[in-house]
Design a protein around this motif. Structure first.
Motif, mmCIF file in Angstrom:
data_model
loop_
_atom_site.group_PDB
_atom_site.id
_atom_site.type_symbol
_atom_site.label_atom_id
_atom_site.label_comp_id
_atom_site.label_asym_id
_atom_site.label_seq_id
_atom_site.Cartn_x
_atom_site.Cartn_y
_atom_site.Cartn_z
ATOM 1 N N THR A 1 12.548 8.706 61.599
ATOM 2 C CA THR A 1 13.479 9.687 61.108
ATOM 3 C C THR A 1 14.655 9.822 62.054
ATOM 4 O O THR A 1 14.652 9.318 63.167
ATOM 5 C CB THR A 1 12.724 11.002 60.852
ATOM 6 N N THR B 1 15.964 12.304 63.504
ATOM 7 C CA THR B 1 16.136 13.379 64.464
ATOM 8 C C THR B 1 14.838 13.690 65.206
ATOM 9 O O THR B 1 13.745 13.436 64.718
ATOM 10 C CB THR B 1 16.690 14.617 63.719
ATOM 11 N N TYR C 1 17.605 18.074 66.584
ATOM 12 C CA TYR C 1 17.661 19.158 65.593
ATOM 13 C C TYR C 1 18.368 20.361 66.188
ATOM 14 O O TYR C 1 19.282 20.919 65.593
ATOM 15 C CB TYR C 1 16.256 19.556 65.114
ATOM 16 N N GLN D 1 29.371 16.394 56.312
ATOM 17 C CA GLN D 1 28.277 16.182 55.356
ATOM 18 C C GLN D 1 28.789 15.909 53.946
ATOM 19 O O GLN D 1 28.148 15.205 53.162
ATOM 20 C CB GLN D 1 27.328 17.391 55.329
ATOM 21 N N LEU E 1 21.702 16.582 50.691
ATOM 22 C CA LEU E 1 21.413 16.582 52.130
ATOM 23 C C LEU E 1 19.992 17.075 52.416
ATOM 24 O O LEU E 1 19.258 16.465 53.198
ATOM 25 C CB LEU E 1 22.432 17.462 52.863
ATOM 26 N N THR E 2 19.591 18.176 51.780
ATOM 27 C CA THR E 2 18.245 18.696 52.040
ATOM 28 C C THR E 2 17.189 17.717 51.538
ATOM 29 O O THR E 2 16.162 17.519 52.182
ATOM 30 C CB THR E 2 18.035 20.087 51.398
ATOM 31 N N GLU F 1 17.332 14.515 51.457
ATOM 32 C CA GLU F 1 17.189 13.412 52.401
ATOM 33 C C GLU F 1 16.547 13.860 53.721
ATOM 34 O O GLU F 1 15.637 13.201 54.229
ATOM 35 C CB GLU F 1 18.549 12.770 52.688
ATOM 36 N N LYS F 2 16.995 14.979 54.262
ATOM 37 C CA LYS F 2 16.539 15.365 55.603
ATOM 38 C C LYS F 2 15.151 16.013 55.603
ATOM 39 O O LYS F 2 14.322 15.711 56.449
ATOM 40 C CB LYS F 2 17.534 16.336 56.262
ATOM 41 N N ASP G 1 12.761 13.464 54.574
ATOM 42 C CA ASP G 1 12.985 12.226 55.303
ATOM 43 C C ASP G 1 12.993 11.055 54.314
ATOM 44 O O ASP G 1 12.334 10.029 54.530
ATOM 45 C CB ASP G 1 11.871 12.056 56.360
ATOM 46 N N LEU H 1 11.512 19.925 59.668
ATOM 47 C CA LEU H 1 12.056 18.582 59.462
ATOM 48 C C LEU H 1 11.009 17.648 60.058
ATOM 49 O O LEU H 1 10.621 17.811 61.221
ATOM 50 C CB LEU H 1 13.398 18.425 60.167
#
Ligand code: WT7
Length: 649
Positions: free
Chosen positions: A17, A19, A24, A42, A287-288, A290-291, A294, A426
């Protein structure tokens, strides 16, 4: 917090991942210190027709709440979810659809989906549906539901998806409130082997005189079951698709033009039309997705929600498709034909990420290991939970039995209003604590306030607020901005009030403790006590009703209703059944009370306010800690209620 219950980040997860914990923290800091800079960057993840120059223009001041993100940019959501992926992944599965019946499934590539959406968008234009028109979608979990939503986005129409489990009455209310022009539905839905008469429900809803804004009903053939047909109004989806052209230019939409309305229950009044707009929502869900999950290219992502809820909008459809992911859409229910179904689907389609609700987890857990009997499960890499607090016992079962003690669990806290996930681990950066949603996502600033609105520092428990805007935030209640301000920004000035309670521990982790308002959470679905009560009192025999939530092993909460009858009416088991049927008819199966307790009268203060605190205690048999009842107009009511409760249980 004892050391045993901390699950550190696993090296193999962290290695993949983007981060780690330090990253983070640094990124989070950046995102809240300089939101403009963070979100400007972003926002590059989506395709703009005209680039924006302004990023964040938001005010939580209760005199003029105003929320705008990327306001002068233009884009089209369907082009972002489809067209831009064609070159690189046209032949990749966009949607894997699994039917209610285990023998049925379909794979729809990005190319296929693009073609179907383009055609259906042309069909919509042919029916005079354009930018700003509202379209009601009342559909089963079939690919055509996704096609309908994306086609609306393509022409700039605003969709309002109504969950297929809502009754004709509830559907009519949601059509009337937004003046919708068109309904898209199917002949019947199939869920757990049962047929649900969607078209007949629409027919019935449209007998309501105030639904005259509806010009047409488009009907998808799902089961081929018999339905009534009104030729002046009804149109067959297949007929429209047969003649529709497959080239359709996406409409250029302003960043702040509405994308959809989604009705949700509040603590008072009728359901609210939560309004989400175009660019901020898309950036945030992409974005959420994907992050938090993951997500990695090529993986199969399965969110078990229905598209009738926000989870389906954001994490079956828009987030995954904006990211070019493969999203799995399942028509049925988790325990059909039996408790192994979820595990079978995971193996059949090699699901990598599973996102489901504690209520589904508990239903599987109730059968011990049977849910994974004979299953392989090795494709799974990550698990997610959403909808209500997950009890540690269910967390551990999910982690060990489904995730084989290998897959991190992301416990994601958010709401219809927030558009996407606000508090969540995350996977590569956050050590897990079972039952905690852990830490805020980038750009999200939670706070805990006491009942006077004082912000509490450090370890604290109180009401959960969010102190500044994020791009996925709802912009208003459709056509009722005053109600939007009153509901979310008046309780604590200058802050968005979530309606939830929360605790923050010594590591800064958030633990959601549940709603602090009169909203119930039944199997992860929101239901306002006011709605249930108003359905009840619409029954000719009912004088008054008060609904409260009681703990329920599988559903999280169950509905318990106190009913007092009109003079001359008598309580009976038959009437109790009749009232349950009545609520089913007025709202839908999810609102049916677990228990109805008849009462000669309800406990009220001298000013006539029902004291729910007392009703909640009695409903759970907790007679000893009723607290001060001296403010009641008639304290003897309480003894009566206790006796009836004893008799019932
Ligand atoms: C309410 C929002 C947003 C997805 C589905 C529900 C509760 C949601 C969690 C969680 C504890 C949670 C809250 C919230 N909730 N996720 N991970 N832990 N509680 O959306 O119908 O708008 O309901 O669901 O009480 O306010 P919704």
């Amino acid at each position: 917090m004892s050391a045993e219950s901390l699950y550190p980040v696993q090296p193999e997860v962290a290695a993949h991942t983007l981060t780690d914990e330090a990253t983070y923290k640094a990124l989070y800091q950046q995102s809240v210190v300089n939101p403009d800079g963070f979100w400007r960057e972003q926002a590059e993840r989506i395709d703009w027709i005209k680039p924006f120059t302004r990023v964040k223009q938001t005010s939580f001041d209760d005199h003029h709440v105003d929320i705008k993100w990327f306001a002068d940019g233009t884009l089209n959501v369907s082009a972002n979810c489809l067209d831009r992926h064609l070159e690189e992944r046209g032949d990749q599965a966009a949607i894997i659809w699994e039917g209610d019946d285990p023998s049925e499934h379909k794979v729809i590539t990005y190319r296929d989906l693009h073609e179907q959406v383009s055609k259906f968008a042309n069909a919509l234009r042919g029916q005079d549906v354009h930018r700003g028109d509202v379209v009601t979608i009342y559909m089963p979990m079939i690919p055509e539901a996704a096609v309908a939503m994306l086609a609306c986005a393509r022409v700039g129409a605003i969709h309002s998806v109504v969950f297929g489990g809502f009754s004709p009455e509830a559907l009519a209310g949601r059509i009337i409130d937004c003046n919708s022009k068109l309904v898209i539905t199917a002949d019947e839905a199939l869920r757990g082997g049962k047929r649900i008469p969607l078209k007949a429900n629409v027919d019935q809803a449209l007998t309501h005189p105030e639904t005259r804004s509806i010009q047409n009903v488009i009907v998808v053939k799902r089961t081929g079951g018999e339905i009534n047909w009104y030729p002046h109004r009804d149109l067959a989806y297949d007929d429209l698709m047969r003649v529709a052209g497959s080239v359709c230019a996406p409409k250029e939409m302003g960043a702040e033009e509405p994308l959809f309305i989604l009705y949700t229950s509040g603590s008072t009044g009728k359901p609210k039309g939560v309004l989400h707009t175009t660019a901020g929502y898309l950036v945030f869900v992409a974005l959420t997705h994907e992050k938090v999950f993951d997500y990695r290219p090529g993986e199969v992502f399965w969110c078990t929600a229905d598209v009738g809820w926000v989870t389906g909008h954001s994490y079956i459809l828009y987030g995954p498709l904006a990211n070019g992911a493969t999203t799995l859409m399942y028509e049925g229910v988790p325990n059909y034909p039996d408790v192994t179904r979820v595990a079978k689907i995971i193996d059949k389609h090699k699901v990598n990420i599973l996102y489901t609700a504690p209520t589904a987890i508990r239903a599987m857990m109730a059968q011990g290991k049977a849910a994974v009997e004979g299953a392989d499960g090795s494709s799974l890499r990550l698990l997610g939970s959403v909808g209500e607090p997950i009890n540690p016992q269910a967390w551990h079962w999910y982690y060990e039995t489904v995730g084989q003690s290998r897959c991190p669990i992301v416990d994601t806290w958010w709401q219809t209003e927030t558009g996407g996930i606000l508090i969540s681990p995350l996977p590569g950066a956050t050590a897990l604590k079972p039952g905690s949603a852990t830490r805020p996502f980038f750009g999200v600033v939670p706070g805990i306030v006491d009942n006077q609105g004082n912000l509490l520092e450090g370890v604290a428990e109180g009401n959960l607020v969010i102190l500044d805007s994020w791009p996925g935030q709802m912009r208003s209640i459709y056509r009722d901005h005053d109600r939007f301000v009153d509901t979310y920004f008046k309780a604590y000035r200058g802050m968005y009030f979530t309606g939830d309670g929360a605790r923050r521990d010594e590591d800064g982790y958030y633990w959601i403790t549940g709603r602090v308002d009169d909203v119930l959470n039944i199997s992860g679905h929101r239901m306002g006590t006011a709605e249930i009560e108003s359905a009840m009192v619409a029954h000719p025999k009912v004088a008054e009703a008060a609904a409260v939530g009681v703990p329920h092993d599988l559903k999280g909460q169950g509905i318990y209703v106190y009913v007092s009858l009109n003079t001359g009416e008598h309580s009976s088991e038959e009437l109790s059944q009749e009232l349950k049927q009545w609520v089913r008819h007025e709202i839908g199966p999810i609102a049916v009370p677990e228990v109805i307790q008849f009462a000669a009268s309800l406990p009220k203060t001298r000013s006539g306010k029902i004291m729910r605190r007392i009703l909640r205690k009695i409903a759970t048999g907790d007679y000893e800690s009723l607290g001060d009842i001296s403010t009641l107009a008639d304290p003897s009511v309480v003894q009566d209620l206790i006796e009836t409760h004893r008799d019932l249980h």
